[in-house]
Design a protein around this motif. Structure first.
Motif, PDB file in Angstrom:
ATOM      1  N   VAL A  92       0.843  -1.190   0.000  1.00  0.00           N
ATOM      2  CA  VAL A  92       0.000   0.000   0.000  1.00  0.00           C
ATOM      3  C   VAL A  92       0.880   1.242   0.000  1.00  0.00           C
ATOM      4  O   VAL A  92       1.924   1.275   0.653  1.00  0.00           O
ATOM      5  CB  VAL A  92      -0.978   0.018   1.202  1.00  0.00           C
ATOM      6  CG1 VAL A  92      -0.248   0.085   2.531  1.00  0.00           C
ATOM      7  CG2 VAL A  92      -1.973   1.165   1.080  1.00  0.00           C
ATOM      8  N   GLY A  93       0.466   2.227  -0.795  1.00  0.00           N
ATOM      9  CA  GLY A  93       1.108   3.532  -0.763  1.00  0.00           C
ATOM     10  C   GLY A  93       2.171   3.785  -1.811  1.00  0.00           C
ATOM     11  O   GLY A  93       2.535   4.937  -2.032  1.00  0.00           O
ATOM     12  N   GLN A  94       2.692   2.758  -2.452  1.00  0.00           N
ATOM     13  CA  GLN A  94       3.709   2.972  -3.473  1.00  0.00           C
ATOM     14  C   GLN A  94       3.069   3.681  -4.663  1.00  0.00           C
ATOM     15  O   GLN A  94       1.958   3.371  -5.052  1.00  0.00           O
ATOM     16  CB  GLN A  94       4.350   1.655  -3.921  1.00  0.00           C
ATOM     17  CG  GLN A  94       5.207   0.991  -2.867  1.00  0.00           C
ATOM     18  CD  GLN A  94       4.413   0.229  -1.830  1.00  0.00           C
ATOM     19  OE1 GLN A  94       3.193   0.083  -1.923  1.00  0.00           O
ATOM     20  NE2 GLN A  94       5.101  -0.275  -0.812  1.00  0.00           N
ATOM     21  N   GLY A  95       3.815   4.597  -5.268  1.00  0.00           N
ATOM     22  CA  GLY A  95       3.278   5.412  -6.347  1.00  0.00           C
ATOM     23  C   GLY A  95       3.383   4.814  -7.729  1.00  0.00           C
ATOM     24  O   GLY A  95       2.833   5.364  -8.673  1.00  0.00           O
ATOM     25  N   SER A  96       4.079   3.700  -7.868  1.00  0.00           N
ATOM     26  CA  SER A  96       4.272   3.121  -9.201  1.00  0.00           C
ATOM     27  C   SER A  96       4.457   1.611  -9.086  1.00  0.00           C
ATOM     28  O   SER A  96       4.764   1.083  -8.005  1.00  0.00           O
ATOM     29  CB  SER A  96       5.503   3.727  -9.881  1.00  0.00           C
ATOM     30  OG  SER A  96       6.682   3.315  -9.215  1.00  0.00           O
ATOM     31  N   ALA A  97       4.310   0.943 -10.229  1.00  0.00           N
ATOM     32  CA  ALA A  97       4.554  -0.497 -10.280  1.00  0.00           C
ATOM     33  C   ALA A  97       5.993  -0.805  -9.869  1.00  0.00           C
ATOM     34  O   ALA A  97       6.244  -1.749  -9.118  1.00  0.00           O
ATOM     35  CB  ALA A  97       4.273  -1.030 -11.679  1.00  0.00           C
ATOM     36  N   SER A  98       6.925   0.014 -10.328  1.00  0.00           N
ATOM     37  CA  SER A  98       8.340  -0.197  -9.994  1.00  0.00           C
ATOM     38  C   SER A  98       8.568  -0.105  -8.483  1.00  0.00           C
ATOM     39  O   SER A  98       9.299  -0.917  -7.909  1.00  0.00           O
ATOM     40  CB  SER A  98       9.222   0.823 -10.712  1.00  0.00           C
ATOM     41  OG  SER A  98       9.140   0.644 -12.098  1.00  0.00           O
TER      42      SER A  98
END
Length: 148
Positions: A92-98
């Motif tokens: 949760v919270g990551q801004g991108s797939a990477s």
């Protein structure tokens, strides 16, 4: 003013592809072809290759399960594992797939799922009303394969 305008444009460019991930119902192929899902699969495939492993095949049923769980978490602001009978990663919270994939690769237990022995994988991502992104990967074997 210029900074706010750029932030608004950036937000629209990031959110539009994620919002359209919810338009897949009735066609798992649309979900599997979504650029964010494809990016996650590409990162995982590269990671497995660097570790001497064959890729896991992107699977429609597992993508559906991962997407539905991401959507559930985003809708309810809930962050717990599902009870699906698969190896599962959530973030949760990551801004991108990477960023989501990097978090999983950097975590011993999550990385074990990415490198696990299952032959199939599915990914999902959903964004809550407040902009928080929820990510899911499901790993397994023996799931139905879409026919052409």
């Amino acid at each position: 003013m210029k900074r706010e305008l750029l932030a608004a444009i950036w937000s629209i460019l990031i959110c539009i592809p994620l919002a359209s991930a919810g338009d897949w119902r009735g066609s798992e192929q649309l979900l599997m072809d979504h650029p964010t899902i494809q990016r996650m699969h590409d990162i995982q495939t590269e990671h497995r290759s660097r570790n001497g492993l064959r890729p896991q095949v992107l699977n429609a049923e597992l993508c559906r399960a991962a997407q539905e769980w991401s959507e559930y978490m985003a809708t309810h602001h809930y962050f717990e594992h599902s009870h699906y009978p698969v190896a599962e990663n959530i973030a949760v919270g990551q801004g991108s797939a990477s960023a989501a994939m990097s978090a999983w690769i950097g975590s011993r237990g999550h990385n074990a799922n990415l490198l696990g022995g299952g032959s199939q994988v599915g990914f999902g991502v959903a964004q809550s009303a407040d902009g928080t992104r929820y990510w899911t990967s499901c790993h397994g074997s023996g799931f139905r394969v879409l026919s052409d």
